[in-house]
Motif scaffolding. Structure first.
Motif, PDB file in Angstrom:
ATOM      1  N   ASP A   1       0.819  -1.203   0.000  1.00 34.82           N
ATOM      2  CA  ASP A   1       0.000   0.000   0.000  1.00 34.82           C
ATOM      3  C   ASP A   1       0.858   1.261   0.000  1.00 34.82           C
ATOM      4  O   ASP A   1       1.982   1.252   0.491  1.00 34.82           O
TER       5      ASP A   1
ATOM      6  N   ASP B   1       0.154   4.025   1.643  1.00 43.19           N
ATOM      7  CA  ASP B   1       0.019   4.845   2.848  1.00 43.19           C
ATOM      8  C   ASP B   1       1.001   4.443   3.943  1.00 43.19           C
ATOM      9  O   ASP B   1       0.883   4.901   5.074  1.00 43.19           O
TER      10      ASP B   1
ATOM     11  N   GLN C   1       1.284   1.712   5.511  1.00 45.18           N
ATOM     12  CA  GLN C   1       0.812   0.781   6.550  1.00 45.18           C
ATOM     13  C   GLN C   1       1.627  -0.512   6.470  1.00 45.18           C
ATOM     14  O   GLN C   1       1.768  -1.210   7.465  1.00 45.18           O
TER      15      GLN C   1
ATOM     16  N   ARG D   1      -1.584   4.344   9.289  1.00 50.29           N
ATOM     17  CA  ARG D   1      -1.512   5.128   8.049  1.00 50.29           C
ATOM     18  C   ARG D   1      -0.673   6.380   8.293  1.00 50.29           C
ATOM     19  O   ARG D   1      -0.844   7.064   9.289  1.00 50.29           O
TER      20      ARG D   1
HETATM   21 MG    MG Z   1      -4.209   1.761   4.463  1.00 50.49          MG
END
Ligand code: MG
Ligand code: UDP
Length: 339
Positions: A90, A92, A94, A195
């Motif tokens: 991802d 972001d 994470q 995040r």
């Molecule tokens: Mg995420």
């Protein structure tokens, strides 16, 4: 290797992402490409991605004309990938990029699919509960033995990534699809972070739809349930109808309220027959559904400069896209397991 990242309205995260992931990938000492797929972002994400590409020769950018969803973006990344091992994660942050070398190590050990399980997951209480429930239900219904369907930090052999890209299903769930092609999958524990910036791109409704994709895409169990419940209701209705008719004959018209019960008896039989018909139709719809999944999953926006350089390279570098290995049969096998 190739690293594929779907990016949707992540302007605050793009720079940090590149700053963290590129040193990790360079440190591996293998040649690599970082494929960033802009999923029709409406903020400055695309500009930032193109900026990253101009500064780093390893970065490849793809951009969707509009928002087609995370899994369509990953599929587009797979179609562009030229690496022998393809990792997804991802944008972001994470999924810590520092975990990638551990995935590579598993691949080097001979695993063609490296799945992951998030330990100490940094999401809301509701998300964690919902995931647990969905994971358990999907595992049972689809027969796919994964423990964390939602974690996108995963590694796929080139063969699997290409098979997924070749299928071009409109709505699908990549980790589950990958598993259908895997010969020697493994799951490892990975760290999970909150995040970095911004908010989750999944509203409750989108989350529900995504899980519906997972459930309907990999199992015909809900349709089969219609058939079994329908058959049960039909049998009960017909038995009850027959009972009413018999009692009417024994007890006389007065007991049966002068025809009202007889009418009910006839009605129950018809309702029962309808349920059976629904169930049968459901079976056919399920089969049609399996057969029509070969539609284009996305429309690519034209990025002239990048395309020109890539098409001249692709003469030597693009491998032949293998037809999915007995795709229908593989899906069938899993779907056949039911609850
Ligand atoms: Mg995420
Ligand atoms: N994403 C995407 N298209 C979408 C929604 C999300 O490409 O329509 C990307 C998003 O930019 C991120 C990843 O998919 O890189 C996971 O999204 P998010 O972090 O919002 O999901 P969550 O972690 O809440 O499940």
């Amino acid at each position: 290797m190739s690293v594929v990242i779907p990016v949707y309205n992540e302007a605050e995260n793009v720079e940090r992402l590149c700053a963290r992931i590129l040193p990790v990938l360079r440190g591996l000492g293998k040649s690599f490409e970082l494929i960033l797929v802009d999923d029709g972002s409406r903020d400055e994400t695309l500009e930032l991605l193109l900026d990253a590409r101009s500064k780093n020769p390893e970065v490849v950018v793809r951009s969707f004309a509009r928002n087609f969803g995370q899994h369509a973006a990953v599929t587009a990344g797979f179609a562009a990938a030229r690496g022998e091992f393809v990792v997804t994660l991802d944008a972001d942050l994470q999924n810590p990029p520092e975990e990638i070398p551990r995935l590579v190590a598993e691949y080097d050990r001979g695993h063609d699919l490296v799945g992951t399980i998030r330990t100490r997951r940094q999401d809301s209480w509701f998300r964690k509960r919902a995931s647990k429930f969905v994971n358990r239900m999907t595992r049972r219904m689809s027969g796919i033995d994964l423990h964390d369907f939602g974690c996108m930090l995963r590694g796929y052999s080139r063969e699997i990534a290409q098979s997924i890209a070749a299928r071009r299903e409109v709505r699908t769930f990549i980790p589950a699809l990958g598993y259908l092609y895997a010969k020697n999958p493994v799951e490892i524990d990975v760290a999970h972070e909150a995040r970095h910036e911004g908010k989750s791109k999944y509203s409750l409704l989108r989350l529900f739809r995504l899980h519906l994709d997972l459930m309907t895409g990999f199992s015909l169990a809900p349709l089969r349930l219609l058939f079994s419940v329908g058959s049960f209701v039909a049998a009960a209705g017909i038995l009850f109808g027959v009972l009413l008719l018999v009692l009417r004959l024994v007890e006389g018209p007065e007991w049966a309220a002068f025809g009202v019960f007889t009418l009910f008896a006839v009605l129950f039989m018809f309702v029962g027959a309808q349920f059976i018909a629904f169930g049968l139709l459901g079976e056919y719809v399920g089969r049609i559904f399996q057969a029509v999944r070969e539609r284009p999953a996305y429309v690519l926006r034209d990025l002239a400069e990048d395309d020109a350089t890539r098409s001249s390279r692709s003469v030597t570098l693009t491998p032949t896209v293998r037809a999915p290995r007995a795709g229908a049969t593989a899906v069938g096998t899993h779907e056949g397991r039911g609850p």
